[in-house]
Write an enzyme that holds these catalytic residues in place. Structure first.
Site, PDB file in Angstrom:
ATOM      1  N   GLU A  22      35.040  46.185  40.915  1.00  0.00           N
ATOM      2  CA  GLU A  22      35.067  44.848  40.296  1.00  0.00           C
ATOM      3  C   GLU A  22      34.843  44.955  38.791  1.00  0.00           C
ATOM      4  O   GLU A  22      33.954  45.683  38.337  1.00  0.00           O
ATOM      5  CB  GLU A  22      33.974  43.990  40.939  1.00  0.00           C
ATOM      6  CG  GLU A  22      34.385  42.578  41.203  1.00  0.00           C
ATOM      7  CD  GLU A  22      35.493  42.453  42.250  1.00  0.00           C
ATOM      8  OE1 GLU A  22      36.676  42.375  41.854  1.00  0.00           O
ATOM      9  OE2 GLU A  22      35.176  42.438  43.445  1.00  0.00           O
ATOM     10  N   HIS A  23      35.637  44.220  38.045  1.00  0.00           N
ATOM     11  CA  HIS A  23      35.585  44.239  36.571  1.00  0.00           C
ATOM     12  C   HIS A  23      35.843  45.638  36.027  1.00  0.00           C
ATOM     13  O   HIS A  23      35.360  46.003  34.962  1.00  0.00           O
ATOM     14  CB  HIS A  23      34.253  43.664  36.058  1.00  0.00           C
ATOM     15  CG  HIS A  23      34.147  42.187  36.315  1.00  0.00           C
ATOM     16  ND1 HIS A  23      34.699  41.250  35.472  1.00  0.00           N
ATOM     17  CD2 HIS A  23      33.603  41.500  37.353  1.00  0.00           C
ATOM     18  CE1 HIS A  23      34.477  40.040  35.969  1.00  0.00           C
ATOM     19  NE2 HIS A  23      33.817  40.158  37.105  1.00  0.00           N
ATOM     20  N   THR A  24      36.585  46.419  36.789  1.00  0.00           N
ATOM     21  CA  THR A  24      37.002  47.731  36.305  1.00  0.00           C
ATOM     22  C   THR A  24      38.444  47.710  35.806  1.00  0.00           C
ATOM     23  O   THR A  24      38.845  48.586  35.045  1.00  0.00           O
ATOM     24  CB  THR A  24      36.907  48.781  37.438  1.00  0.00           C
ATOM     25  OG1 THR A  24      37.533  48.236  38.603  1.00  0.00           O
ATOM     26  CG2 THR A  24      35.457  49.116  37.769  1.00  0.00           C
ATOM     27  N   ASP A  25      39.236  46.698  36.242  1.00  0.00           N
ATOM     28  CA  ASP A  25      40.680  46.783  35.946  1.00  0.00           C
ATOM     29  C   ASP A  25      40.990  46.646  34.454  1.00  0.00           C
ATOM     30  O   ASP A  25      41.878  47.333  33.942  1.00  0.00           O
ATOM     31  CB  ASP A  25      41.522  45.825  36.821  1.00  0.00           C
ATOM     32  CG  ASP A  25      41.223  44.356  36.641  1.00  0.00           C
ATOM     33  OD1 ASP A  25      40.235  44.008  35.955  1.00  0.00           O
ATOM     34  OD2 ASP A  25      41.985  43.533  37.200  1.00  0.00           O
ATOM     35  N   SER A  81      42.292  34.964  44.713  1.00  0.00           N
ATOM     36  CA  SER A  81      43.555  35.175  43.994  1.00  0.00           C
ATOM     37  C   SER A  81      44.688  34.236  44.400  1.00  0.00           C
ATOM     38  O   SER A  81      45.831  34.667  44.564  1.00  0.00           O
ATOM     39  CB  SER A  81      44.027  36.627  44.134  1.00  0.00           C
ATOM     40  OG  SER A  81      43.165  37.469  43.440  1.00  0.00           O
ATOM     41  N   SER A  82      44.353  32.962  44.513  1.00  0.00           N
ATOM     42  CA  SER A  82      45.428  31.997  44.763  1.00  0.00           C
ATOM     43  C   SER A  82      46.391  31.958  43.575  1.00  0.00           C
ATOM     44  O   SER A  82      47.596  31.753  43.761  1.00  0.00           O
ATOM     45  CB  SER A  82      44.852  30.608  45.036  1.00  0.00           C
ATOM     46  OG  SER A  82      44.072  30.184  43.946  1.00  0.00           O
ATOM     47  N   SER A  83      45.893  32.175  42.369  1.00  0.00           N
ATOM     48  CA  SER A  83      46.781  32.135  41.185  1.00  0.00           C
ATOM     49  C   SER A  83      47.785  33.274  41.231  1.00  0.00           C
ATOM     50  O   SER A  83      48.977  33.072  40.995  1.00  0.00           O
ATOM     51  CB  SER A  83      45.999  32.262  39.880  1.00  0.00           C
ATOM     52  OG  SER A  83      44.846  31.511  39.913  1.00  0.00           O
ATOM     53  N   GLU A 125      50.045  35.023  33.371  1.00  0.00           N
ATOM     54  CA  GLU A 125      48.669  34.494  33.420  1.00  0.00           C
ATOM     55  C   GLU A 125      47.955  34.704  32.085  1.00  0.00           C
ATOM     56  O   GLU A 125      47.253  33.825  31.595  1.00  0.00           O
ATOM     57  CB  GLU A 125      47.891  35.146  34.567  1.00  0.00           C
ATOM     58  CG  GLU A 125      46.491  34.579  34.704  1.00  0.00           C
ATOM     59  CD  GLU A 125      46.007  34.410  36.118  1.00  0.00           C
ATOM     60  OE1 GLU A 125      46.791  34.610  37.076  1.00  0.00           O
ATOM     61  OE2 GLU A 125      44.817  34.064  36.272  1.00  0.00           O
ATOM     62  N   ASP A 155      44.798  41.679  40.649  1.00  0.00           N
ATOM     63  CA  ASP A 155      45.179  40.640  41.613  1.00  0.00           C
ATOM     64  C   ASP A 155      46.688  40.601  41.820  1.00  0.00           C
ATOM     65  O   ASP A 155      47.182  40.488  42.945  1.00  0.00           O
ATOM     66  CB  ASP A 155      44.687  39.264  41.142  1.00  0.00           C
ATOM     67  CG  ASP A 155      43.187  39.248  40.917  1.00  0.00           C
ATOM     68  OD1 ASP A 155      42.503  40.176  41.382  1.00  0.00           O
ATOM     69  OD2 ASP A 155      42.713  38.308  40.260  1.00  0.00           O
TER      70      ASP A 155
HETATM   71  C1  GLA Z   1      39.542  38.480  38.501  1.00  0.00           C
HETATM   72  C2  GLA Z   1      40.644  39.029  37.607  1.00  0.00           C
HETATM   73  C3  GLA Z   1      40.917  40.489  37.932  1.00  0.00           C
HETATM   74  C4  GLA Z   1      39.628  41.304  37.932  1.00  0.00           C
HETATM   75  C5  GLA Z   1      38.542  40.613  38.749  1.00  0.00           C
HETATM   76  C6  GLA Z   1      37.214  41.293  38.646  1.00  0.00           C
HETATM   77  O1  GLA Z   1      39.953  38.448  39.824  1.00  0.00           O
HETATM   78  O2  GLA Z   1      41.830  38.285  37.787  1.00  0.00           O
HETATM   79  O3  GLA Z   1      41.844  41.019  37.022  1.00  0.00           O
HETATM   80  O4  GLA Z   1      39.193  41.557  36.623  1.00  0.00           O
HETATM   81  O5  GLA Z   1      38.365  39.265  38.362  1.00  0.00           O
HETATM   82  O6  GLA Z   1      37.295  42.545  39.242  1.00  0.00           O
END
Ligand code: GLA
Length: 381
Positions: free
Chosen positions: A32-35, A125-127, A159, A171
């Protein structure tokens, strides 16, 4: 569901659609929050998806309707599309038209009708599902020949630049590229991907998703601030991205940073390590070993990255206390959903324990369901 998108299409646009396309929501198992730090992620697609019935138009207009919308039919001119012009849910599909045009792909107009089951604002991730459903439909309707990762990058561009959310690529890659029965191990720097088989049921486990119903909104600035903090820290350390800091270099790096940035860095570096550990366990068939990794990931998001909230913390605590092997918030945070890895016979007990903990704390009832790894974006009718 397919019937709804197609039936609405006929009612709204007065003709049969050319086809129906679908793209799923996702949960992220770990990473999480690594991308946006060029790191590793391990999402899987949900059975919940956005469907779009669609057909080409040749007059440069996009007419769009959503079963989840307010009943109005949007009518946009392609040559008038620009960031900030379209607001609300229609900005996501409109952004995909804009991103395709900006990248030089010849796309005319379209009639579109959306229907979906991905809960919105739940961190599922509905978006991305809305964007990827649009992208995969246009790819087919206009014979663009783009690959799933290319569609994901265009959806992310929509986005970032059209909707204005500075998200990473996880996502959209999950929604576009996932396959049935597998999680997606993705290196977000190289976009190298591997489908990691994940038959939880055969191994006697369930993945419970608990939507806390605390709505998250990534557009509110907190996400952008975290991303900026990570980029500032990487700059201070002389790195292209935090991905480039190995665990062995962490103690020395932390000493060079102010506390608010050190916390972010510690999360990102340990989280990347948790992804690679999780992969090692999955490759070795040790699914139960994921449990403690999930719970450690949650502690890091709560204490270091500070994106959890009372409800997600409570859901994790109650799930683990009721026998879950591990649990964590999933997605961007500030509310949204929690995942819990449970033994096959423990799913109901864990869901009930979370519900009861929420009631005692005066929170609204959460919504729980069991998730199986599902296919990515594709034509379905
Ligand atoms: C949201 C963002 C992703 C990712 C996550 C955290 O879902 O859209 O790109 O950064 O937060 O992992």
């Amino acid at each position: 569901m397919i019937e709804q998108a197609a039936t609405d299409f006929e009612a709204v646009h007065g003709a049969r659609p050319t086809g129906v396309w679908a793209a799923p929501g996702r949960v992220n198992l770990i990473g999480e929050h690594t991308d946006y730090n060029d790191g590793f992620v391990l999402p899987m697609a949900l059975p919940h998806r956005v469907e779009v019935a669609a057909r080409r138009r040749d007059d440069g207009r996009v007419r769009l309707y959503s079963a989840q919308g307010d009943g109005t039919i949007g009518d946009l001119a392609l040559d008038g599309l620009a960031p900030g012009v379209v607001t609300g849910w229609a900005a996501y599909p409109a952004g995909v038209f804009w991103a395709l045009a900006e990248a030089g792909h010849a796309v005319g107009g379209a009639d579109l009708s959306f229907a979906g089951t991905v809960p919105t604002g739940a961190g599922l991730s509905s978006s991305a599902a809305l964007e990827c459903a649009t992208a995969v439909a246009l790819n087919d309707l206009y014979g663009l020949g783009l690959s799933a990762p290319q569609l994901a990058l265009l959806a992310q561009r929509a986005e970032n630049a059209f909707v204005g959310v500075p998200c990473g690529v996880m996502d959209q890659m999950a929604s576009a590229c996932c396959t049935d029965g597998a999680a997606l191990f993705l290196d977000t720097r190289t976009l190298e991907q591997r489908h990691v088989p994940l038959d939880l049921e055969a191994a006697g486990f369930r993945l419970l998703v608990i939507d806390t119903r605390v709505k998250h909104d990534l557009g509110d600035g907190a996400y952008a601030a975290l991303r900026a903090g990570c980029e500032r820290a990487a700059g201070l350390l002389g790195l292209d991205a935090l991905r480039d800091l190995p665990p062995a270099g962490l103690p020395a790096a932390l000493e060079r940073l102010p506390d608010d940035l050190a916390r972010l860095v510690r999360h990102v570096v340990t989280e990347n390590r948790r992804v690679t550990e999780a992969i090692e366990h999955l490759d070795g068939g040790r699914i139960a070993a994921l449990g403690p990794i999930l719970t450690a990931g949650h502690a890091s998001l709560r204490d270091d990255f500070r994106v959890s909230c009372d409800e997600t913390d409570l859901a994790v605590e109650a799930a683990v206390a009721a026998g879950a092997l591990g649990a964590r918030m999933t997605g961007g945070g500030f509310g949204g959903s929690v995942i819990a890895l449970v033994g096959a016979d423990g799913a109901d007990r864990v869901a009930e324990a979370v519900r009861s903990a929420f009631r005692s704390a005066g929170h609204a009832d959460p919504v729980a369901f069991t998730a199986v790894p599902s296919p990515g974006a594709r034509r379905v009718a």
